[in-house]
Scaffold this motif. Structure first.
Motif, PDB file in Angstrom:
ATOM      1  N   ALA A   1     -30.151  27.477 102.696  1.00 14.13           N
ATOM      2  CA  ALA A   1     -30.591  26.494 103.832  1.00 14.13           C
ATOM      3  C   ALA A   1     -29.676  26.520 104.824  1.00 14.13           C
ATOM      4  CB  ALA A   1     -30.871  25.230 103.243  1.00 14.13           C
ATOM      5  N   MET A   2     -28.205  26.802 104.588  1.00 13.87           N
ATOM      6  CA  MET A   2     -27.278  26.726 105.640  1.00 13.87           C
ATOM      7  C   MET A   2     -27.143  28.094 106.199  1.00 13.87           C
ATOM      8  SD  MET A   2     -24.376  25.410 103.278  1.00 13.87           S
ATOM      9  CE  MET A   2     -23.049  24.744 104.354  1.00 13.87           C
ATOM     10  N   GLY A   3     -28.261  29.091 105.936  1.00 10.69           N
ATOM     11  CA  GLY A   3     -28.125  30.205 106.691  1.00 10.69           C
ATOM     12  C   GLY A   3     -27.281  31.508 106.122  1.00 10.69           C
ATOM     13  N   ALA A   4     -26.940  31.119 104.889  1.00 10.23           N
ATOM     14  CA  ALA A   4     -26.028  32.050 104.064  1.00 10.23           C
ATOM     15  C   ALA A   4     -26.584  33.315 104.071  1.00 10.23           C
ATOM     16  CB  ALA A   4     -25.468  31.723 102.647  1.00 10.23           C
ATOM     17  N   ARG A   5     -25.780  34.569 104.284  1.00 12.53           N
ATOM     18  CA  ARG A   5     -26.224  36.036 103.800  1.00 12.53           C
ATOM     19  C   ARG A   5     -26.195  36.320 102.407  1.00 12.53           C
ATOM     20  NH1 ARG A   5     -22.868  39.817 107.522  1.00 12.53           N
ATOM     21  NH2 ARG A   5     -24.234  41.332 106.628  1.00 12.53           N
ATOM     22  N   LEU A   6     -27.303  36.127 101.810  1.00 13.50           N
ATOM     23  CA  LEU A   6     -27.199  35.919 100.334  1.00 13.50           C
ATOM     24  C   LEU A   6     -28.481  36.777  99.726  1.00 13.50           C
ATOM     25  CD1 LEU A   6     -25.422  34.401  98.220  1.00 13.50           C
ATOM     26  CD2 LEU A   6     -26.893  32.626  98.696  1.00 13.50           C
ATOM     27  N   THR A   7     -28.508  37.872  98.729  1.00 15.56           N
ATOM     28  CA  THR A   7     -29.591  38.098  98.252  1.00 15.56           C
ATOM     29  C   THR A   7     -29.541  37.969  96.715  1.00 15.56           C
ATOM     30  OG1 THR A   7     -28.724  40.454  98.102  1.00 15.56           O
ATOM     31  CG2 THR A   7     -29.943  40.060  99.837  1.00 15.56           C
ATOM     32  N   VAL A   8     -30.653  37.513  96.157  1.00 17.56           N
ATOM     33  CA  VAL A   8     -30.745  37.319  94.565  1.00 17.56           C
ATOM     34  C   VAL A   8     -31.614  38.064  93.936  1.00 17.56           C
ATOM     35  CG1 VAL A   8     -31.092  35.540  93.100  1.00 17.56           C
ATOM     36  CG2 VAL A   8     -30.160  34.731  95.104  1.00 17.56           C
ATOM     37  N   GLU A   9     -31.482  38.965  93.022  1.00 20.50           N
ATOM     38  CA  GLU A   9     -32.331  39.921  92.537  1.00 20.50           C
ATOM     39  C   GLU A   9     -32.522  39.555  91.102  1.00 20.50           C
ATOM     40  OE1 GLU A   9     -31.428  44.217  93.327  1.00 20.50           O
ATOM     41  OE2 GLU A   9     -29.631  43.030  94.238  1.00 20.50           O
ATOM     42  N   PRO A  10     -33.683  38.999  90.656  1.00 19.34           N
ATOM     43  CA  PRO A  10     -33.728  38.715  88.918  1.00 19.34           C
ATOM     44  C   PRO A  10     -33.969  39.962  88.512  1.00 19.34           C
ATOM     45  CG  PRO A  10     -35.245  37.435  90.499  1.00 19.34           C
ATOM     46  CD  PRO A  10     -34.501  38.620  91.317  1.00 19.34           C
ATOM     47  N   LEU A  11     -33.323  40.407  87.217  1.00 18.63           N
ATOM     48  CA  LEU A  11     -33.517  41.724  86.727  1.00 18.63           C
ATOM     49  C   LEU A  11     -34.028  41.678  85.184  1.00 18.63           C
ATOM     50  CD1 LEU A  11     -30.219  43.346  88.068  1.00 18.63           C
ATOM     51  CD2 LEU A  11     -32.552  43.855  88.692  1.00 18.63           C
ATOM     52  N   GLY A  12     -34.020  40.361  84.572  1.00 17.99           N
ATOM     53  CA  GLY A  12     -34.620  40.397  83.339  1.00 17.99           C
ATOM     54  C   GLY A  12     -34.395  39.023  82.561  1.00 17.99           C
ATOM     55  N   GLU A  13     -34.797  38.815  81.397  1.00 16.00           N
ATOM     56  CA  GLU A  13     -34.751  37.500  80.659  1.00 16.00           C
ATOM     57  C   GLU A  13     -34.297  37.874  79.259  1.00 16.00           C
ATOM     58  OE1 GLU A  13     -37.930  35.003  81.942  1.00 16.00           O
ATOM     59  OE2 GLU A  13     -38.151  34.423  79.661  1.00 16.00           O
TER      60      GLU A  13
ATOM     61  N   THR B   1     -32.833  25.752  86.740  1.00 11.77           N
ATOM     62  CA  THR B   1     -32.093  24.452  86.745  1.00 11.77           C
ATOM     63  C   THR B   1     -30.509  24.654  87.046  1.00 11.77           C
ATOM     64  OG1 THR B   1     -31.602  24.476  84.309  1.00 11.77           O
ATOM     65  CG2 THR B   1     -33.647  23.593  84.939  1.00 11.77           C
ATOM     66  N   ARG B   2     -30.044  25.832  87.305  1.00 11.24           N
ATOM     67  CA  ARG B   2     -28.729  25.957  87.643  1.00 11.24           C
ATOM     68  C   ARG B   2     -28.476  26.552  88.945  1.00 11.24           C
ATOM     69  NH1 ARG B   2     -25.445  26.893  83.352  1.00 11.24           N
ATOM     70  NH2 ARG B   2     -23.822  27.258  84.597  1.00 11.24           N
ATOM     71  N   THR B   3     -29.547  26.764  89.866  1.00  8.56           N
ATOM     72  CA  THR B   3     -29.368  27.697  91.100  1.00  8.56           C
ATOM     73  C   THR B   3     -29.664  26.758  92.294  1.00  8.56           C
ATOM     74  OG1 THR B   3     -31.901  28.263  90.753  1.00  8.56           O
ATOM     75  CG2 THR B   3     -30.234  29.894  90.042  1.00  8.56           C
ATOM     76  N   GLY B   4     -29.702  25.731  92.096  1.00 12.75           N
ATOM     77  CA  GLY B   4     -29.388  24.868  93.328  1.00 12.75           C
ATOM     78  C   GLY B   4     -28.543  25.096  94.515  1.00 12.75           C
ATOM     79  N   LEU B   5     -27.344  25.637  94.139  1.00 10.81           N
ATOM     80  CA  LEU B   5     -26.208  25.985  95.031  1.00 10.81           C
ATOM     81  C   LEU B   5     -26.868  27.266  95.841  1.00 10.81           C
ATOM     82  CD1 LEU B   5     -23.425  25.868  96.361  1.00 10.81           C
ATOM     83  CD2 LEU B   5     -22.920  27.881  94.785  1.00 10.81           C
ATOM     84  N   LEU B   6     -27.620  28.156  95.084  1.00  8.56           N
ATOM     85  CA  LEU B   6     -28.136  29.376  96.112  1.00  8.56           C
ATOM     86  C   LEU B   6     -29.159  28.825  97.040  1.00  8.56           C
ATOM     87  CD1 LEU B   6     -28.672  31.898  93.139  1.00  8.56           C
ATOM     88  CD2 LEU B   6     -26.781  31.488  94.680  1.00  8.56           C
TER      89      LEU B   6
END
Ligand code: S3P
Length: 443
Positions: free
Chosen positions: A277-289, A267-272
Protein backbone atom coordinates in the motif's frame (compact mmCIF):
# COMPACT_ATOMS: atom_id res chain seq x y z
CA UNK A 1 28.30 -8.75 28.50
CA UNK A 2 26.23 -6.05 26.72
CA UNK A 3 27.19 -5.32 23.14
CA UNK A 4 26.90 -2.46 20.73
CA UNK A 5 26.11 -2.91 17.04
CA UNK A 6 27.82 -0.49 14.64
CA UNK A 7 26.12 0.02 11.29
CA UNK A 8 27.09 2.23 8.37
CA UNK A 9 24.98 3.64 5.54
CA UNK A 10 24.83 1.07 2.72
CA UNK A 11 24.27 0.88 -1.06
CA UNK A 12 23.48 -1.96 -3.38
CA UNK A 13 22.59 -4.72 -0.89
CA UNK A 14 22.20 -7.84 -3.01
CA UNK A 15 21.68 -11.52 -2.44
CA UNK A 16 19.47 -14.51 -1.82
CA UNK A 17 18.79 -15.64 1.75
CA UNK A 18 16.74 -18.19 3.68
CA UNK A 19 15.53 -16.79 7.01
CA UNK A 20 15.70 -18.92 10.19
CA UNK A 21 12.82 -21.27 11.04
CA UNK A 22 9.58 -19.61 12.12
CA UNK A 23 9.55 -18.74 15.83
CA UNK A 24 5.81 -19.24 16.40
CA UNK A 25 5.76 -22.55 14.55
CA UNK A 26 8.93 -23.67 16.35
CA UNK A 27 7.37 -23.14 19.77
CA UNK A 28 4.26 -25.04 18.74
CA UNK A 29 6.13 -27.85 17.02
CA UNK A 30 8.43 -28.33 20.04
CA UNK A 31 5.59 -28.40 22.51
CA UNK A 32 3.29 -30.63 20.42
CA UNK A 33 6.18 -33.05 19.77
CA UNK A 34 6.77 -33.05 23.54
CA UNK A 35 3.09 -33.80 24.19
CA UNK A 36 2.93 -36.60 21.59
CA UNK A 37 3.94 -40.15 22.44
CA UNK A 38 6.99 -41.43 20.54
CA UNK A 39 9.68 -39.94 18.30
CA UNK A 40 8.95 -36.73 16.35
CA UNK A 41 11.29 -35.18 13.73
CA UNK A 42 11.27 -31.40 13.36
CA UNK A 43 13.39 -29.92 10.59
CA UNK A 44 14.51 -26.25 10.62
CA UNK A 45 13.26 -25.57 14.12
CA UNK A 46 14.48 -22.15 15.27
CA UNK A 47 17.67 -22.64 17.29
CA UNK A 48 17.91 -19.34 19.17
CA UNK A 49 17.63 -17.69 22.57
CA UNK A 50 13.86 -17.71 22.44
CA UNK A 51 13.49 -21.49 21.94
CA UNK A 52 16.03 -22.53 24.59
CA UNK A 53 13.60 -22.17 27.54
CA UNK A 54 11.07 -24.41 25.77
CA UNK A 55 13.71 -27.11 25.25
CA UNK A 56 14.85 -26.82 28.89
CA UNK A 57 11.25 -27.12 30.07
CA UNK A 58 10.66 -30.23 27.97
CA UNK A 59 13.80 -31.79 29.48
CA UNK A 60 12.50 -31.01 32.97
CA UNK A 61 9.25 -32.79 32.09
CA UNK A 62 11.03 -36.00 31.04
CA UNK A 63 11.18 -35.42 27.26
CA UNK A 64 14.50 -36.11 25.51
CA UNK A 65 15.75 -34.43 22.32
CA UNK A 66 18.85 -34.36 20.14
CA UNK A 67 19.95 -32.57 16.97
CA UNK A 68 20.47 -34.64 13.85
CA UNK A 69 21.88 -32.02 11.43
CA UNK A 70 19.17 -29.37 11.14
CA UNK A 71 16.51 -31.80 12.42
CA UNK A 72 15.52 -31.96 16.05
CA UNK A 73 14.54 -35.45 17.13
CA UNK A 74 12.15 -35.32 20.11
CA UNK A 75 11.31 -38.44 22.09
CA UNK A 76 8.48 -38.25 24.60
CA UNK A 77 6.47 -40.62 26.79
CA UNK A 78 3.43 -38.44 25.98
CA UNK A 79 2.10 -35.59 28.14
CA UNK A 80 0.00 -37.98 30.25
CA UNK A 81 3.31 -39.52 31.44
CA UNK A 82 5.30 -36.29 31.96
CA UNK A 83 6.96 -36.00 35.37
CA UNK A 84 6.41 -32.96 37.60
CA UNK A 85 9.34 -30.53 37.23
CA UNK A 86 11.54 -30.43 40.32
CA UNK A 87 12.39 -26.72 39.95
CA UNK A 88 10.82 -23.52 38.60
CA UNK A 89 10.53 -23.55 34.79
CA UNK A 90 12.44 -20.48 33.61
CA UNK A 91 10.82 -19.13 30.44
CA UNK A 92 13.56 -16.53 29.90
CA UNK A 93 12.24 -13.57 27.88
CA UNK A 94 9.69 -15.69 26.03
CA UNK A 95 6.00 -14.90 26.53
CA UNK A 96 5.08 -17.62 24.03
CA UNK A 97 6.93 -20.23 26.08
CA UNK A 98 5.18 -19.19 29.28
CA UNK A 99 1.65 -18.98 27.89
CA UNK A 100 1.84 -22.14 25.78
CA UNK A 101 3.47 -24.16 28.56
CA UNK A 102 0.70 -23.08 30.94
CA UNK A 103 -1.83 -24.68 28.57
CA UNK A 104 0.17 -27.90 28.11
CA UNK A 105 0.84 -28.27 31.85
CA UNK A 106 -2.86 -27.69 32.48
CA UNK A 107 -3.61 -30.66 30.20
CA UNK A 108 -1.00 -32.76 32.02
CA UNK A 109 -2.42 -31.79 35.43
CA UNK A 110 1.05 -31.36 36.93
CA UNK A 111 2.19 -28.98 39.65
CA UNK A 112 4.69 -26.43 38.32
CA UNK A 113 5.93 -22.86 38.66
CA UNK A 114 6.55 -20.78 35.53
CA UNK A 115 8.76 -17.71 35.81
CA UNK A 116 11.04 -15.62 33.60
CA UNK A 117 13.12 -12.47 33.15
CA UNK A 118 12.13 -9.11 34.64
CA UNK A 119 10.90 -8.14 31.17
CA UNK A 120 8.65 -11.19 31.04
CA UNK A 121 7.35 -10.50 34.55
CA UNK A 122 6.09 -7.14 33.24
CA UNK A 123 3.80 -8.78 30.68
CA UNK A 124 0.09 -9.49 31.31
CA UNK A 125 -0.73 -13.08 32.31
CA UNK A 126 -4.27 -12.87 33.66
CA UNK A 127 -5.49 -13.17 30.07
CA UNK A 128 -4.27 -16.77 30.18
CA UNK A 129 -4.86 -17.76 33.83
CA UNK A 130 -8.49 -16.56 33.80
CA UNK A 131 -9.77 -18.79 30.96
CA UNK A 132 -7.70 -21.74 32.23
CA UNK A 133 -9.28 -21.38 35.66
CA UNK A 134 -12.72 -21.43 34.02
CA UNK A 135 -11.73 -24.78 32.50
CA UNK A 136 -11.02 -26.07 36.01
CA UNK A 137 -7.22 -25.65 35.96
CA UNK A 138 -5.79 -24.94 39.45
CA UNK A 139 -3.55 -22.06 38.28
CA UNK A 140 -2.86 -18.63 39.74
CA UNK A 141 -0.83 -15.63 38.64
CA UNK A 142 1.01 -13.09 40.76
CA UNK A 143 -1.04 -9.87 40.58
CA UNK A 144 -1.77 -10.60 36.95
CA UNK A 145 1.85 -11.43 36.12
CA UNK A 146 4.47 -14.19 36.36
CA UNK A 147 5.28 -16.28 38.30
CA UNK A 148 2.38 -18.58 37.42
CA UNK A 149 1.70 -21.39 39.87
CA UNK A 150 -0.08 -24.60 38.89
CA UNK A 151 -1.23 -27.13 41.48
CA UNK A 152 -1.65 -30.82 40.76
CA UNK A 153 -5.02 -31.82 39.29
CA UNK A 154 -6.27 -35.31 40.12
CA UNK A 155 -6.70 -37.44 36.96
CA UNK A 156 -10.29 -38.08 38.04
CA UNK A 157 -11.07 -34.37 37.40
CA UNK A 158 -11.15 -33.77 33.62
CA UNK A 159 -11.05 -30.19 32.39
CA UNK A 160 -14.22 -28.46 31.26
CA UNK A 161 -14.69 -27.28 27.68
CA UNK A 162 -17.09 -24.55 26.56
CA UNK A 163 -16.92 -21.23 24.76
CA UNK A 164 -14.19 -18.68 25.51
CA UNK A 165 -14.51 -15.14 24.13
CA UNK A 166 -11.17 -13.34 24.25
CA UNK A 167 -11.32 -9.57 24.84
CA UNK A 168 -8.06 -9.14 22.87
CA UNK A 169 -6.98 -11.17 19.81
CA UNK A 170 -4.08 -13.29 21.06
CA UNK A 171 -2.70 -16.44 19.46
CA UNK A 172 -0.82 -17.29 22.64
CA UNK A 173 -3.96 -17.24 24.78
CA UNK A 174 -5.97 -19.09 22.11
CA UNK A 175 -3.23 -21.73 21.91
CA UNK A 176 -3.05 -22.17 25.70
CA UNK A 177 -6.80 -22.82 25.79
CA UNK A 178 -6.64 -25.26 22.86
CA UNK A 179 -3.70 -27.16 24.40
CA UNK A 180 -5.55 -27.48 27.72
CA UNK A 181 -8.57 -28.49 25.63
CA UNK A 182 -6.69 -31.61 24.49
CA UNK A 183 -7.49 -32.99 27.96
CA UNK A 184 -11.03 -31.60 28.26
CA UNK A 185 -14.13 -33.75 28.52
CA UNK A 186 -15.99 -31.75 25.86
CA UNK A 187 -15.21 -29.47 22.87
CA UNK A 188 -13.50 -26.12 23.44
CA UNK A 189 -14.38 -23.07 21.36
CA UNK A 190 -12.30 -19.87 21.23
CA UNK A 191 -13.77 -16.69 19.71
CA UNK A 192 -11.48 -13.70 19.11
CA UNK A 193 -12.11 -10.10 18.09
CA UNK A 194 -9.50 -10.29 15.30
CA UNK A 195 -7.43 -12.62 13.08
CA UNK A 196 -4.56 -13.69 15.37
CA UNK A 197 -2.05 -16.15 13.84
CA UNK A 198 -3.67 -19.53 13.29
CA UNK A 199 -0.64 -21.87 13.29
CA UNK A 200 -2.02 -23.97 16.15
CA UNK A 201 -5.30 -24.62 14.34
CA UNK A 202 -3.47 -25.58 11.15
CA UNK A 203 -1.04 -27.86 12.99
CA UNK A 204 -3.74 -29.59 15.03
CA UNK A 205 -5.88 -30.15 11.91
CA UNK A 206 -2.83 -31.36 9.92
CA UNK A 207 -2.21 -33.78 12.77
CA UNK A 208 -5.61 -35.37 12.18
CA UNK A 209 -7.48 -33.81 15.14
CA UNK A 210 -11.00 -32.49 14.72
CA UNK A 211 -10.71 -28.71 14.38
CA UNK A 212 -13.74 -26.76 13.11
CA UNK A 213 -13.41 -23.21 11.90
CA UNK A 214 -16.71 -21.62 10.87
CA UNK A 215 -16.65 -18.06 9.54
CA UNK A 216 -15.36 -15.36 11.87
CA UNK A 217 -12.41 -15.61 14.17
CA UNK A 218 -13.61 -18.79 15.81
CA UNK A 219 -12.20 -22.29 16.33
CA UNK A 220 -13.56 -25.43 18.01
CA UNK A 221 -11.35 -28.36 19.04
CA UNK A 222 -12.92 -31.72 19.82
CA UNK A 223 -10.60 -33.44 22.32
CA UNK A 224 -9.01 -36.59 20.90
CA UNK A 225 -9.18 -39.93 22.69
CA UNK A 226 -5.92 -41.66 23.57
CA UNK A 227 -2.32 -40.52 23.08
CA UNK A 228 -1.17 -38.07 20.41
CA UNK A 229 0.88 -39.54 17.55
CA UNK A 230 4.38 -38.20 16.73
CA UNK A 231 4.96 -35.38 14.23
CA UNK A 232 7.23 -35.03 11.21
CA UNK A 233 7.51 -31.41 10.11
CA UNK A 234 9.70 -29.13 8.02
CA UNK A 235 9.23 -25.54 9.12
CA UNK A 236 9.23 -22.53 6.77
CA UNK A 237 11.45 -19.50 7.36
CA UNK A 238 10.13 -16.81 9.67
CA UNK A 239 8.41 -13.95 7.84
CA UNK A 240 8.90 -11.82 10.97
CA UNK A 241 12.69 -12.24 10.55
CA UNK A 242 12.49 -11.82 6.77
CA UNK A 243 10.72 -8.51 7.46
CA UNK A 244 14.05 -6.91 8.46
CA UNK A 245 15.68 -7.96 5.18
CA UNK A 246 12.65 -6.81 3.16
CA UNK A 247 12.64 -3.32 4.65
CA UNK A 248 16.46 -3.14 4.40
CA UNK A 249 16.08 -3.72 0.64
CA UNK A 250 13.28 -1.15 0.24
CA UNK A 251 15.12 1.74 1.93
CA UNK A 252 18.72 1.13 0.75
CA UNK A 253 19.73 2.63 -2.64
CA UNK A 254 20.18 0.04 -5.44
CA UNK A 255 19.23 -2.92 -3.23
CA UNK A 256 17.67 -6.12 -4.56
CA UNK A 257 17.10 -9.03 -2.14
CA UNK A 258 15.47 -12.42 -2.66
CA UNK A 259 14.14 -14.37 0.33
CA UNK A 260 13.52 -18.08 -0.17
CA UNK A 261 11.39 -20.65 1.70
CA UNK A 262 9.58 -18.14 3.88
CA UNK A 263 6.20 -18.73 5.56
CA UNK A 264 3.27 -16.95 3.89
CA UNK A 265 0.44 -17.77 6.30
CA UNK A 266 -2.13 -14.98 5.66
CA UNK A 267 -2.46 -14.27 9.39
CA UNK A 268 1.23 -13.25 9.31
CA UNK A 269 1.55 -11.31 6.05
CA UNK A 270 0.03 -7.98 7.12
CA UNK A 271 3.39 -6.22 6.71
CA UNK A 272 3.53 -7.19 3.02
CA UNK A 273 0.06 -5.68 2.50
CA UNK A 274 1.05 -2.50 4.34
CA UNK A 275 4.30 -2.13 2.36
CA UNK A 276 2.49 -2.72 -0.95
CA UNK A 277 0.00 0.00 0.00
CA UNK A 278 3.04 2.29 0.48
CA UNK A 279 4.13 1.55 -3.09
CA UNK A 280 6.91 -0.94 -2.22
CA UNK A 281 8.61 -2.83 -5.07
CA UNK A 282 7.82 -6.26 -3.74
CA UNK A 283 6.86 -9.57 -5.33
CA UNK A 284 5.46 -12.55 -3.44
CA UNK A 285 5.41 -16.01 -5.07
CA UNK A 286 3.55 -18.74 -3.17
CA UNK A 287 5.30 -22.04 -4.00
CA UNK A 288 3.64 -24.70 -1.86
CA UNK A 289 2.13 -25.79 1.43
CA UNK A 290 3.46 -28.05 4.21
CA UNK A 291 1.24 -29.13 7.11
CA UNK A 292 -1.31 -26.53 6.03
CA UNK A 293 1.29 -23.72 6.11
CA UNK A 294 1.87 -21.87 2.81
CA UNK A 295 5.46 -20.87 1.94
CA UNK A 296 7.18 -19.18 -0.98
CA UNK A 297 9.63 -16.54 -2.21
CA UNK A 298 9.68 -12.79 -1.60
CA UNK A 299 11.68 -10.32 -3.71
CA UNK A 300 12.20 -6.72 -2.54
CA UNK A 301 13.93 -3.86 -4.36
CA UNK A 302 14.90 -0.30 -3.47
CA UNK A 303 11.82 1.94 -3.52
CA UNK A 304 12.79 5.61 -3.21
CA UNK A 305 9.17 6.78 -3.47
CA UNK A 306 7.47 4.95 -0.56
CA UNK A 307 4.50 6.99 0.64
CA UNK A 308 2.77 7.19 4.02
CA UNK A 309 -0.41 5.20 4.80
CA UNK A 310 -2.84 4.58 7.66
CA UNK A 311 -2.81 1.18 9.44
CA UNK A 312 -5.68 0.11 11.71
CA UNK A 313 -8.05 -2.72 12.66
CA UNK A 314 -7.41 -6.31 11.53
CA UNK A 315 -4.28 -5.33 9.62
CA UNK A 316 -2.66 -4.42 12.97
CA UNK A 317 -3.27 -7.98 14.23
CA UNK A 318 -1.83 -9.50 11.02
CA UNK A 319 1.43 -7.55 11.42
CA UNK A 320 1.58 -7.32 15.23
CA UNK A 321 5.30 -8.22 15.51
CA UNK A 322 6.36 -6.04 12.58
CA UNK A 323 5.76 -2.54 13.92
CA UNK A 324 9.39 -1.83 14.88
CA UNK A 325 10.57 -2.46 11.30
CA UNK A 326 7.40 -0.99 9.76
CA UNK A 327 8.11 2.24 11.66
CA UNK A 328 11.58 2.31 10.09
CA UNK A 329 10.02 1.99 6.62
CA UNK A 330 7.58 4.79 7.54
CA UNK A 331 10.40 7.14 8.55
CA UNK A 332 11.80 6.79 5.00
CA UNK A 333 8.42 7.38 3.29
CA UNK A 334 7.03 10.60 1.87
CA UNK A 335 4.15 11.96 3.95
CA UNK A 336 2.78 10.82 7.29
CA UNK A 337 2.03 7.24 8.34
CA UNK A 338 -0.60 6.76 11.06
CA UNK A 339 -0.93 3.62 13.22
CA UNK A 340 -4.17 3.19 15.22
CA UNK A 341 -5.68 0.31 17.29
CA UNK A 342 -2.22 -0.98 18.25
CA UNK A 343 -2.27 -0.59 22.07
CA UNK A 344 -1.22 -4.29 22.37
CA UNK A 345 2.26 -3.16 21.29
CA UNK A 346 2.75 -1.80 24.80
CA UNK A 347 2.78 -5.37 26.18
CA UNK A 348 5.39 -6.94 23.92
CA UNK A 349 9.08 -7.52 24.72
CA UNK A 350 9.20 -3.79 25.45
CA UNK A 351 6.56 -1.04 25.29
CA UNK A 352 6.85 -0.97 21.51
CA UNK A 353 5.05 2.35 21.17
CA UNK A 354 7.01 4.38 23.71
CA UNK A 355 10.44 2.78 23.11
CA UNK A 356 10.16 2.76 19.35
CA UNK A 357 9.17 6.40 19.07
CA UNK A 358 11.82 7.47 21.59
CA UNK A 359 14.67 5.55 19.92
CA UNK A 360 13.81 6.49 16.34
CA UNK A 361 13.57 10.13 17.44
CA UNK A 362 17.06 9.74 18.90
CA UNK A 363 18.17 8.89 15.33
CA UNK A 364 16.42 11.98 13.96
CA UNK A 365 12.91 10.70 13.10
CA UNK A 366 9.93 13.05 13.07
CA UNK A 367 7.48 10.89 15.07
CA UNK A 368 4.87 11.19 17.78
CA UNK A 369 3.46 8.69 20.24
CA UNK A 370 -0.32 8.13 20.45
CA UNK A 371 -2.10 6.09 23.16
CA UNK A 372 -2.90 3.34 20.61
CA UNK A 373 -0.08 3.78 18.08
CA UNK A 374 2.11 6.46 16.54
CA UNK A 375 2.50 8.83 13.66
CA UNK A 376 5.70 8.95 11.61
CA UNK A 377 6.11 11.98 9.34
CA UNK A 378 8.79 10.55 7.03
CA UNK A 379 11.83 12.45 5.81
CA UNK A 380 14.58 9.96 6.76
CA UNK A 381 17.03 9.63 9.63
CA UNK A 382 20.20 11.44 10.63
CA UNK A 383 21.97 8.62 12.54
CA UNK A 384 23.36 8.47 16.09
CA UNK A 385 22.97 6.18 19.07
CA UNK A 386 19.85 4.23 20.09
CA UNK A 387 19.02 1.53 22.64
CA UNK A 388 17.36 -1.87 22.16
CA UNK A 389 15.75 -2.04 25.65
CA UNK A 390 16.06 -5.83 25.83
CA UNK A 391 13.82 -6.18 22.76
CA UNK A 392 15.12 -8.32 19.86
CA UNK A 393 12.90 -6.70 17.24
CA UNK A 394 13.80 -3.20 18.36
CA UNK A 395 17.51 -4.16 18.13
CA UNK A 396 17.10 -5.40 14.55
CA UNK A 397 14.85 -2.54 13.40
CA UNK A 398 17.32 0.07 14.68
CA UNK A 399 20.17 -1.75 12.95
CA UNK A 400 18.29 -1.72 9.63
CA UNK A 401 17.53 1.98 10.18
CA UNK A 402 21.29 2.56 10.21
CA UNK A 403 21.66 1.13 6.68
CA UNK A 404 19.71 4.05 5.24
CA UNK A 405 20.45 6.87 7.71
CA UNK A 406 22.69 9.77 6.65
CA UNK A 407 25.37 8.82 9.18
CA UNK A 408 26.44 5.76 11.21
CA UNK A 409 24.20 4.25 13.89
CA UNK A 410 25.13 2.49 17.13
CA UNK A 411 22.60 0.18 18.77
CA UNK A 412 23.28 -0.34 22.47
CA UNK A 413 22.14 -3.73 23.73
CA UNK A 414 21.93 -4.82 20.10
CA UNK A 415 22.94 -8.40 20.99
CA UNK A 416 19.25 -9.16 21.61
CA UNK A 417 18.89 -10.16 17.93
CA UNK A 418 20.19 -13.57 19.03
CA UNK A 419 16.81 -14.21 20.69
CA UNK A 420 15.06 -14.86 17.35
CA UNK A 421 17.55 -14.41 14.48
CA UNK A 422 21.08 -15.53 15.44
CA UNK A 423 22.45 -15.10 11.89
CA UNK A 424 21.00 -11.57 11.50
CA UNK A 425 24.31 -9.66 11.38
CA UNK A 426 25.98 -12.36 9.27
CA UNK A 427 23.05 -12.25 6.81
CA UNK A 428 23.29 -8.44 6.51
CA UNK A 429 27.03 -8.78 5.91
CA UNK A 430 26.34 -11.42 3.24
CA UNK A 431 24.12 -8.86 1.48
CA UNK A 432 27.06 -6.43 1.54
CA UNK A 433 26.26 -4.30 4.60
CA UNK A 434 28.95 -2.89 6.85
CA UNK A 435 27.75 -3.99 10.30
CA UNK A 436 29.58 -5.38 13.31
CA UNK A 437 29.30 -5.67 17.06
CA UNK A 438 31.61 -5.32 20.01
CA UNK A 439 31.40 -5.87 23.72
CA UNK A 440 30.82 -2.86 25.93
CA UNK A 441 32.72 -3.19 29.20
CA UNK A 442 30.44 -2.68 32.20
CA UNK A 443 31.61 -0.22 34.84
C1 S3P B 1 2.78 -15.28 19.14
C2 S3P B 1 1.68 -14.47 19.22
C3 S3P B 1 1.76 -13.01 19.31
C4 S3P B 1 3.14 -12.49 18.91
C5 S3P B 1 4.26 -13.31 19.50
C6 S3P B 1 4.15 -14.77 19.08
C7 S3P B 1 2.57 -16.74 19.06
O1 S3P B 1 1.48 -12.61 20.64
O2 S3P B 1 3.28 -11.15 19.27
O3 S3P B 1 5.52 -12.83 19.09
O4 S3P B 1 3.51 -17.47 18.71
O5 S3P B 1 1.45 -17.18 19.36
P1 S3P B 1 -0.04 -12.50 21.19
O6 S3P B 1 -0.61 -13.85 21.26
O7 S3P B 1 0.09 -11.90 22.56
O8 S3P B 1 -0.74 -11.61 20.22
Amino acid sequence: MPRVIHVHPARGLRGRLIPPGDKSLSHRALLLAGMAQGESRLTRVLRAGVTEPMLRALTALGVTWRWDGDTLVVDSPGYQAWRAPSATLDCGHSGTTMRLLAGALAAAGLPAVLDGSLGLRRRPMRRVTEPLRKMGVPIRDTDGHAPLILDARPPTQPLRGGVFRLPVASAQVKTAILLAGLAASEPVTVIEPGPSRDHTERLLAGWGLQVDRPAGHQVTLTPPRGPLSPLALRLPGDISSAAFLIVAALITPDAHVVIEDVGLNPTRTGLLDALRAMGARLTVEPLGERYGEPWGRITASYTPDLHGITVRGDLVVRMIDEFPIFAVAATFAHGPTYVHDAQELRYKESDRIARLVHELRALGAAMNERPDGFVAYGGGLRGGTARAHGDHRLAMALTVAGLAAQGPVQVLGGEMYRESYPSFLADLQRLGASVGEEEVPTA
